[in-house]
Design a protein around this motif. Sequence first.
Motif, mmCIF file in Angstrom:
data_model
loop_
_atom_site.group_PDB
_atom_site.id
_atom_site.type_symbol
_atom_site.label_atom_id
_atom_site.label_comp_id
_atom_site.label_asym_id
_atom_site.label_seq_id
_atom_site.Cartn_x
_atom_site.Cartn_y
_atom_site.Cartn_z
ATOM 1 N N GLY A 324 0.803 -1.225 0.000
ATOM 2 C CA GLY A 324 0.000 0.000 0.000
ATOM 3 C C GLY A 324 0.830 1.267 0.000
ATOM 4 N N GLN A 325 2.019 1.206 0.615
ATOM 5 C CA GLN A 325 2.865 2.400 0.655
ATOM 6 C C GLN A 325 3.331 2.776 -0.759
ATOM 7 O OE1 GLN A 325 3.956 4.319 3.476
ATOM 8 N NE2 GLN A 325 2.141 3.299 4.258
ATOM 9 N N ALA A 328 0.196 4.091 -2.663
ATOM 10 C CA ALA A 328 -0.191 5.447 -2.301
ATOM 11 C C ALA A 328 0.746 6.452 -2.964
ATOM 12 C CB ALA A 328 -0.174 5.608 -0.787
ATOM 13 N N ALA A 329 2.051 6.152 -2.938
ATOM 14 C CA ALA A 329 3.022 7.063 -3.548
ATOM 15 C C ALA A 329 2.789 7.153 -5.055
ATOM 16 C CB ALA A 329 4.441 6.598 -3.252
ATOM 17 N N PHE A 342 11.650 9.632 -0.406
ATOM 18 C CA PHE A 342 10.769 10.166 0.638
ATOM 19 C C PHE A 342 9.943 9.105 1.351
ATOM 20 C CE2 PHE A 342 10.908 13.912 -2.334
ATOM 21 C CZ PHE A 342 11.808 14.608 -1.560
ATOM 22 N N ILE A 343 9.594 8.053 0.638
ATOM 23 C CA ILE A 343 8.663 7.085 1.216
ATOM 24 C C ILE A 343 9.345 5.756 1.549
ATOM 25 C CG2 ILE A 343 6.467 5.883 0.878
ATOM 26 C CD1 ILE A 343 6.274 8.963 0.874
ATOM 27 N N PRO A 346 13.255 5.851 3.884
ATOM 28 C CA PRO A 346 13.149 6.206 5.310
ATOM 29 C C PRO A 346 12.503 5.102 6.135
ATOM 30 C CG PRO A 346 12.390 8.025 3.951
ATOM 31 C CD PRO A 346 12.638 6.867 3.023
ATOM 32 N N GLN A 347 11.501 4.436 5.550
ATOM 33 C CA GLN A 347 10.830 3.378 6.303
ATOM 34 C C GLN A 347 11.641 2.088 6.303
ATOM 35 O OE1 GLN A 347 6.462 3.064 5.995
ATOM 36 N NE2 GLN A 347 6.642 4.535 4.347
ATOM 37 N N ARG A 350 14.782 2.293 8.599
ATOM 38 C CA ARG A 350 14.384 2.271 10.001
ATOM 39 C C ARG A 350 14.205 0.840 10.515
ATOM 40 N NH1 ARG A 350 10.538 7.130 11.348
ATOM 41 N NH2 ARG A 350 11.959 7.948 9.797
ATOM 42 N N LYS A 426 10.155 7.833 17.531
ATOM 43 C CA LYS A 426 9.446 8.801 18.365
ATOM 44 C C LYS A 426 8.180 9.264 17.649
ATOM 45 C CE LYS A 426 12.515 11.314 21.146
ATOM 46 N NZ LYS A 426 13.478 12.396 21.176
ATOM 47 N N GLY A 427 7.041 9.167 18.335
ATOM 48 C CA GLY A 427 5.818 9.730 17.764
ATOM 49 C C GLY A 427 5.175 8.868 16.710
ATOM 50 N N THR A 428 5.946 7.954 16.090
ATOM 51 C CA THR A 428 5.321 7.166 15.040
ATOM 52 C C THR A 428 4.553 5.990 15.629
ATOM 53 O OG1 THR A 428 7.309 5.870 14.773
ATOM 54 C CG2 THR A 428 7.035 7.738 13.312
ATOM 55 N N GLN A 429 4.760 5.760 16.938
ATOM 56 C CA GLN A 429 3.962 4.708 17.555
ATOM 57 C C GLN A 429 2.989 5.325 18.535
ATOM 58 O OE1 GLN A 429 7.231 2.409 18.659
ATOM 59 N NE2 GLN A 429 7.174 1.315 16.734
ATOM 60 N N ARG A 430 1.896 4.681 18.703
ATOM 61 C CA ARG A 430 0.850 5.169 19.561
ATOM 62 C C ARG A 430 1.326 5.322 20.986
ATOM 63 N NH1 ARG A 430 -4.958 5.254 19.616
ATOM 64 N NH2 ARG A 430 -5.374 4.906 17.433
ATOM 65 N N PHE B 98 -7.705 4.724 -0.181
ATOM 66 C CA PHE B 98 -7.614 3.264 -0.096
ATOM 67 C C PHE B 98 -8.368 2.723 1.109
ATOM 68 C CE2 PHE B 98 -3.890 4.856 -2.244
ATOM 69 C CZ PHE B 98 -3.695 3.981 -3.289
ATOM 70 N N ASN B 102 -3.284 3.759 3.928
ATOM 71 C CA ASN B 102 -1.958 3.913 3.317
ATOM 72 C C ASN B 102 -1.335 5.277 3.556
ATOM 73 O OD1 ASN B 102 -2.285 1.365 2.428
ATOM 74 N ND2 ASN B 102 -2.659 1.889 0.287
ATOM 75 N N PHE B 104 1.555 7.656 5.181
ATOM 76 C CA PHE B 104 2.976 7.380 5.378
ATOM 77 C C PHE B 104 3.289 7.509 6.862
ATOM 78 C CE2 PHE B 104 2.858 9.420 1.036
ATOM 79 C CZ PHE B 104 2.771 8.212 0.382
ATOM 80 N N HIS B 106 5.875 7.462 8.696
ATOM 81 C CA HIS B 106 7.060 8.164 9.209
ATOM 82 C C HIS B 106 6.951 9.671 9.023
ATOM 83 C CE1 HIS B 106 7.578 7.731 4.952
ATOM 84 N NE2 HIS B 106 8.629 8.510 4.946
ATOM 85 N N TYR B 148 1.562 11.996 14.171
ATOM 86 C CA TYR B 148 1.862 10.966 13.177
ATOM 87 C C TYR B 148 0.630 10.073 12.986
ATOM 88 C CZ TYR B 148 6.740 12.289 13.412
ATOM 89 O OH TYR B 148 7.906 12.986 13.330
ATOM 90 N N GLY B 150 0.028 6.990 13.168
ATOM 91 C CA GLY B 150 -0.190 5.964 14.174
ATOM 92 C C GLY B 150 -0.886 6.467 15.433
ATOM 93 N N GLN B 151 -0.911 7.779 15.622
ATOM 94 C CA GLN B 151 -1.526 8.336 16.827
ATOM 95 C C GLN B 151 -3.001 8.671 16.627
ATOM 96 O OE1 GLN B 151 1.606 11.360 16.794
ATOM 97 N NE2 GLN B 151 2.091 10.806 18.887
#
Lengths: 430, 257
Positions: A324-325, A328-329, A342-343, A346-347, A350, A426-430, B98, B102, B104, B106, B148, B150-151
């Motif tokens: 899906g990533q 979407a891009a 950009f998409i 980076p992912q 990580r 940081k911040g990308t997880q709940r 979608f 989807n 991003f 990050h 982000y 995910g939040q």
Amino acid sequence: MSQATEAGPATARPARLPPTTDDGFVGWLRKNLFSSIGNSITTIVVVAFLVWLITWFVDWALLHATFRAETGKDCAKSSGACWALIGEKFRYIFFGSFPYEQHWRPLFAIITMIAMLLLSSDRRMWNWRLAVIWPVGSFITFLLMFGQIHIPVTLIFLVALIAGLGGFLLRRDVADQGERVAYMALMAIGAVYLVLRILGVLPGLAIPIAPFSYVETGLWGGLAVTMILATYGLAFAFPYGILLALGRRSNLPLIRGLCVGFIELIRGVPLISLLIMASLMLPLFLPSGMNFDKFLRAQVAVILFAGAYIAEIVRGGLQSLPKGQFEAADAMGLNYVQKTVFIVLPQALRVVIPPLINTFIGFFKDTSLVLIIGIFDFLSTSNQALVDPLWTGYPGEVYLFAAAVYFFFCFSMSRYSKYLERELNKGTQR
Amino acid sequence: MAVRNLDAAPTVIELDQVNKWYGQFHVLTDIDLQVKQSEKIVICGPSGSGKSTLIRCINRLEEHQAGTIAVSVDGRRIELTSDVKNVEAIRKEVGMVFQSFNLFPHLTILDNLTLAPIWVKKMPKKEAEDIAMGLLRRVRIPEQAQKYPGQLSGGQQQRVAIARALCMRPQIMLFDEPTSALDPEMVKEVLDVMIELAGEGMTMLVVTHEMGFARSVADRVIFMDRGEIVEQGPPTEFFANPRNERTRTFLSQILHH
């Protein structure tokens, strides 16, 4: 038949805290170390062993150790460690055969490289600053190591041409008028000089920068060699490995085949054989008169080898991305380069930080294999320090010392990997 | 929804005898479809009927193997071929939402929105951020801009995804089961945004099982089964007297339970 459902209180209940379970230190001990007879026995045995081991080590390394001695014979009077050997040999261990009175040069080169690595490890530097830090840091490092660097004027104009071209192509749409003119001027100056140089109108000059006496790579040794091989080996292998990984997933069969072939070929041979090939066989194939520095050849071999391993790790990261990533891009109209930069990367990067740093650590230690082709890295200078007939019989001390230095670097990388994972998530997880 | 005269409007999407196979499996069979400007089409059908594949062919996330697909961009008719230029031109004008959002993960919500306008449309950053904030206000989550994905809750994420697609100022929007992955209590907040968008005259192709949405918003409902368009018509007619047996079976399955 209908039965009224039992209604809860109309207002929300007050929030309740979880029960506290703090039993204090004794409670913790009982729960974790002495919860059963078997557990208690294990605890006692392990603690007794640790106490014995630590007392033995302190006794050997500190209480009965010899810190000052003229020769190894003086150390024999005591039963402890002979640290005097390290005191006698540490300059050779760190700097190898580099001219003795010039040892401050590799010392500052090492400090420069460490500073460069520390600066680059800060995430706030991950922008144009890296493009300043690395050339400046590398220039200082190699000026200190060589003592003299002759910069061809052609190179300067070539850099101007490339910088102008790159800026013009990459920032064409975002740059303002002045910036665009600057890029075009850079390109024009570079192009004109190169054309004149190729036509033979201008002579091939070099700017000599020669503040110190020249020291050839054959005399380099010790920690500086290990650090240069590892730092530049990985600094070049990393982008190279990423390109290989992307190429392996390319839609173009030729590119894909080339990348797969390269990766499998390099992974299929030991690093030692690649080093020997680089040092002994390559010169046979080169036209006579043409000669690359042995050190440079070893460096290239390390880059090629590390690149293939990094490529496979990065590929793992690329494959972990949900489809899906990419979709979407694509749907947003990003082109391949934009999507990748950009998409995707980076992912993907990580995800692969732990195996990537694992490989980095492995290669830092694997640089010691260059011993085989007569380059004296940190481990081989340590080895050499043992050869002195006046100081025979204390290999443990030297190897322990070398191990401590290696451990310092490897453990730093390991901690950095942890920090980086936390920082990037940081911040990308709940 | 008021009946509008669509006959006068220009055709913006044209599918002519489109065919596609996955290996031996014939997923789209002789699809003919014309979409008028600001027309809202709801596509429904059992799973595996090819409805998602159909709209994914329009922005070439899937490649069709026979027939022609053309999209009008600013009055210029562009045919989807393997020419990358055409594909890029169409993707700029066609937004997509979608089932699984989807977004991003990050990038912040704001960066999710501004990435494509800045790099594909070469819009100055400030302008892109202004447009993005305006859209986030429209989908009622401006306060989440710096968070982000995910939040956010599922419903919020899907509203961000809609805003992200709108940020490119598309002329056409494709929705691929936008509410299927949402918890029931969040379906409404996403549908509300879509209804609002429909009211503003956006051309929309929506693959969904939300028949309430189809009834109130669609100009035309299309029923697909086994890769074919079985039946199509205005929602009043479609729901009141479906002509085809397969349509009747499908509607009875999803409407009466």
